[in-house]
Design an enzyme around this catalytic site. Structure first.
Site, PDB file in Angstrom:
ATOM      1  N   LYS A  11     -25.098  37.040  -8.405  1.00  0.00           N
ATOM      2  CA  LYS A  11     -25.073  36.076  -9.514  1.00  0.00           C
ATOM      3  C   LYS A  11     -25.655  34.699  -9.126  1.00  0.00           C
ATOM      4  O   LYS A  11     -25.821  34.403  -7.932  1.00  0.00           O
ATOM      5  CB  LYS A  11     -23.631  35.932 -10.005  1.00  0.00           C
ATOM      6  CG  LYS A  11     -23.086  37.213 -10.648  1.00  0.00           C
ATOM      7  CD  LYS A  11     -21.746  36.963 -11.305  1.00  0.00           C
ATOM      8  CE  LYS A  11     -21.205  38.218 -11.965  1.00  0.00           C
ATOM      9  NZ  LYS A  11     -19.946  37.969 -12.695  1.00  0.00           N
ATOM     10  N   TYR A  51     -23.819  41.703 -21.611  1.00  0.00           N
ATOM     11  CA  TYR A  51     -22.365  41.470 -21.656  1.00  0.00           C
ATOM     12  C   TYR A  51     -21.782  41.651 -23.063  1.00  0.00           C
ATOM     13  O   TYR A  51     -20.698  41.134 -23.344  1.00  0.00           O
ATOM     14  CB  TYR A  51     -22.049  40.068 -21.127  1.00  0.00           C
ATOM     15  CG  TYR A  51     -22.044  39.971 -19.609  1.00  0.00           C
ATOM     16  CD1 TYR A  51     -21.144  40.711 -18.842  1.00  0.00           C
ATOM     17  CD2 TYR A  51     -22.914  39.122 -18.938  1.00  0.00           C
ATOM     18  CE1 TYR A  51     -21.124  40.623 -17.453  1.00  0.00           C
ATOM     19  CE2 TYR A  51     -22.900  39.027 -17.541  1.00  0.00           C
ATOM     20  CZ  TYR A  51     -21.999  39.783 -16.817  1.00  0.00           C
ATOM     21  OH  TYR A  51     -21.974  39.685 -15.445  1.00  0.00           O
ATOM     22  N   PHE A  59     -14.349  33.674 -23.081  1.00  0.00           N
ATOM     23  CA  PHE A  59     -15.249  33.188 -22.031  1.00  0.00           C
ATOM     24  C   PHE A  59     -16.701  33.628 -22.241  1.00  0.00           C
ATOM     25  O   PHE A  59     -17.563  33.319 -21.424  1.00  0.00           O
ATOM     26  CB  PHE A  59     -14.751  33.625 -20.644  1.00  0.00           C
ATOM     27  CG  PHE A  59     -14.586  35.117 -20.471  1.00  0.00           C
ATOM     28  CD1 PHE A  59     -15.671  35.939 -20.188  1.00  0.00           C
ATOM     29  CD2 PHE A  59     -13.326  35.708 -20.570  1.00  0.00           C
ATOM     30  CE1 PHE A  59     -15.530  37.300 -20.015  1.00  0.00           C
ATOM     31  CE2 PHE A  59     -13.165  37.076 -20.402  1.00  0.00           C
ATOM     32  CZ  PHE A  59     -14.273  37.876 -20.128  1.00  0.00           C
ATOM     33  N   ARG A  87     -16.911  48.285  -5.792  1.00  0.00           N
ATOM     34  CA  ARG A  87     -15.814  47.467  -6.342  1.00  0.00           C
ATOM     35  C   ARG A  87     -14.840  47.050  -5.234  1.00  0.00           C
ATOM     36  O   ARG A  87     -14.282  45.959  -5.252  1.00  0.00           O
ATOM     37  CB  ARG A  87     -15.112  48.212  -7.474  1.00  0.00           C
ATOM     38  CG  ARG A  87     -16.039  48.325  -8.684  1.00  0.00           C
ATOM     39  CD  ARG A  87     -15.412  49.022  -9.862  1.00  0.00           C
ATOM     40  NE  ARG A  87     -14.424  48.209 -10.549  1.00  0.00           N
ATOM     41  CZ  ARG A  87     -14.723  47.201 -11.367  1.00  0.00           C
ATOM     42  NH1 ARG A  87     -15.977  46.861 -11.580  1.00  0.00           N
ATOM     43  NH2 ARG A  87     -13.771  46.532 -11.976  1.00  0.00           N
ATOM     44  N   THR A  93     -11.958  40.500  -9.632  1.00  0.00           N
ATOM     45  CA  THR A  93     -12.785  39.580 -10.437  1.00  0.00           C
ATOM     46  C   THR A  93     -12.456  38.124 -10.130  1.00  0.00           C
ATOM     47  O   THR A  93     -13.335  37.285  -9.960  1.00  0.00           O
ATOM     48  CB  THR A  93     -12.541  39.843 -11.946  1.00  0.00           C
ATOM     49  OG1 THR A  93     -12.793  41.226 -12.196  1.00  0.00           O
ATOM     50  CG2 THR A  93     -13.447  38.992 -12.812  1.00  0.00           C
ATOM     51  N   ASN A 114     -18.397  34.195  -9.750  1.00  0.00           N
ATOM     52  CA  ASN A 114     -17.753  35.067  -8.765  1.00  0.00           C
ATOM     53  C   ASN A 114     -18.744  35.912  -7.961  1.00  0.00           C
ATOM     54  O   ASN A 114     -18.422  37.004  -7.488  1.00  0.00           O
ATOM     55  CB  ASN A 114     -16.659  35.917  -9.427  1.00  0.00           C
ATOM     56  CG  ASN A 114     -17.196  36.881 -10.453  1.00  0.00           C
ATOM     57  OD1 ASN A 114     -18.379  36.851 -10.776  1.00  0.00           O
ATOM     58  ND2 ASN A 114     -16.340  37.743 -10.971  1.00  0.00           N
ATOM     59  N   HIS A 117     -21.632  41.078  -9.610  1.00  0.00           N
ATOM     60  CA  HIS A 117     -21.161  41.987 -10.653  1.00  0.00           C
ATOM     61  C   HIS A 117     -21.344  43.397 -10.130  1.00  0.00           C
ATOM     62  O   HIS A 117     -22.321  43.682  -9.436  1.00  0.00           O
ATOM     63  CB  HIS A 117     -21.981  41.820 -11.939  1.00  0.00           C
ATOM     64  CG  HIS A 117     -21.820  42.975 -12.896  1.00  0.00           C
ATOM     65  ND1 HIS A 117     -20.768  43.062 -13.772  1.00  0.00           N
ATOM     66  CD2 HIS A 117     -22.557  44.116 -13.068  1.00  0.00           C
ATOM     67  CE1 HIS A 117     -20.861  44.189 -14.455  1.00  0.00           C
ATOM     68  NE2 HIS A 117     -21.941  44.848 -14.050  1.00  0.00           N
ATOM     69  N   GLU A 128     -26.245  50.451 -17.293  1.00  0.00           N
ATOM     70  CA  GLU A 128     -26.646  49.139 -16.759  1.00  0.00           C
ATOM     71  C   GLU A 128     -27.930  49.252 -15.931  1.00  0.00           C
ATOM     72  O   GLU A 128     -28.791  48.369 -15.971  1.00  0.00           O
ATOM     73  CB  GLU A 128     -25.494  48.543 -15.938  1.00  0.00           C
ATOM     74  CG  GLU A 128     -24.306  48.162 -16.825  1.00  0.00           C
ATOM     75  CD  GLU A 128     -23.098  47.649 -16.062  1.00  0.00           C
ATOM     76  OE1 GLU A 128     -23.095  47.670 -14.814  1.00  0.00           O
ATOM     77  OE2 GLU A 128     -22.138  47.210 -16.732  1.00  0.00           O
TER      78      GLU A 128
HETATM   79  P1  CMP Z   1     -18.331  40.636 -14.286  1.00  0.00           P
HETATM   80  O1  CMP Z   1     -17.955  41.771 -13.392  1.00  0.00           O
HETATM   81  O2  CMP Z   1     -19.752  40.230 -14.238  1.00  0.00           O
HETATM   82  O3  CMP Z   1     -17.957  41.001 -15.799  1.00  0.00           O
HETATM   83  C1  CMP Z   1     -17.649  40.013 -16.770  1.00  0.00           C
HETATM   84  C2  CMP Z   1     -17.547  38.648 -16.183  1.00  0.00           C
HETATM   85  O4  CMP Z   1     -16.927  37.664 -16.964  1.00  0.00           O
HETATM   86  C3  CMP Z   1     -16.707  38.711 -14.931  1.00  0.00           C
HETATM   87  O5  CMP Z   1     -17.416  39.380 -13.916  1.00  0.00           O
HETATM   88  C4  CMP Z   1     -16.425  37.227 -14.675  1.00  0.00           C
HETATM   89  O6  CMP Z   1     -17.371  36.627 -13.851  1.00  0.00           O
HETATM   90  C5  CMP Z   1     -16.562  36.612 -16.068  1.00  0.00           C
HETATM   91  N1  CMP Z   1     -15.328  35.946 -16.508  1.00  0.00           N
HETATM   92  C6  CMP Z   1     -15.237  34.641 -16.811  1.00  0.00           C
HETATM   93  N2  CMP Z   1     -13.995  34.332 -17.175  1.00  0.00           N
HETATM   94  C7  CMP Z   1     -13.263  35.475 -17.113  1.00  0.00           C
HETATM   95  C8  CMP Z   1     -11.909  35.794 -17.377  1.00  0.00           C
HETATM   96  N3  CMP Z   1     -11.032  34.870 -17.789  1.00  0.00           N
HETATM   97  N4  CMP Z   1     -11.506  37.078 -17.210  1.00  0.00           N
HETATM   98  C9  CMP Z   1     -12.410  38.035 -16.798  1.00  0.00           C
HETATM   99  N5  CMP Z   1     -13.702  37.777 -16.534  1.00  0.00           N
HETATM  100  C10 CMP Z   1     -14.132  36.516 -16.679  1.00  0.00           C
END
Ligand code: CMP
Length: 140
Positions: A11, A51, A59, A87, A93, A114, A117, A128
């Site tokens: 990311k 997404y 969010f 994972r 996450t 974070n 992904h 994906e």
């Molecule tokens: P990702 O695995 O890319 O899938 C969705 C993304 O939303 C997740 O990682 C996070 O980076 C982002 N995100 C931001 N805020 C939240 C939240 N409160 N709960 C879960 N995912 C979040």
């Protein structure tokens, strides 16, 4: 153990801090192979479509803004139980909840920034991968 493919993104928070190589090292050291990879800057339309499943979440808008804030590296990973393995390597996450030694524990800045992904199922991985890669770009 079955050989599987999964989809991964390094990311914008990680590319900004020049951590792409460190992330790849974690993946390869754990036995996953990078069989396709490219550095791209996602458009708003692409990020919204990728997404779409999170569209109703509070969010969503910030997530799309963040994912289009800089370059990302999209990847296809292959290996034994690649979806679950990736994972495990990524960690939870929320980096505050991620296990020691995981990418998110060691590198992530926040639940949004974070660092990586990873697909959450083999079915989603296939979708994906198709979203970002043509078959001819995957050269395992
Ligand atoms: P990702 O695995 O890319 O899938 C969705 C993304 O939303 C997740 O990682 C996070 O980076 C982002 N995100 C931001 N805020 C939240 C939240 N409160 N709960 C879960 N995912 C979040």
């Amino acid at each position: 153990m079955s050989t599987e493919r999964t989809f991964s993104i390094v990311k914008p928070d990680a590319t900004r801090r020049n951590l792409t190589g460190k992330v790849i090292d974690r993946l390869e050291s754990a036995g996953l192979r990078v069989i396709a990879q490219k550095r791209i800057w996602m458009s708003t339309k692409q990020a919204e479509a990728f997404y779409a499943v999170h569209k109703a979440r509070p969010f969503f808008h910030d997530l799309v803004k963040f994912m289009t804030s800089g370059p990302v590296v999209v990847q296809v990973l292959e290996g034994a139980n690649a979806v679950a393995k990736n994972r495990e390597i990524m960690g939870a996450t929320d980096p505050a909840k991620a296990a020691p030694g995981t990418i998110r524990k060691d590198f992530a800045e926040s639940i949004e920034a974070n660092s990586v992904h990873g697909s959450d199922s083999a079915e989603n991985a296939a979708a994906e991968i198709k979203f970002f890669f043509a078959d001819t770009e995957i050269v395992g």
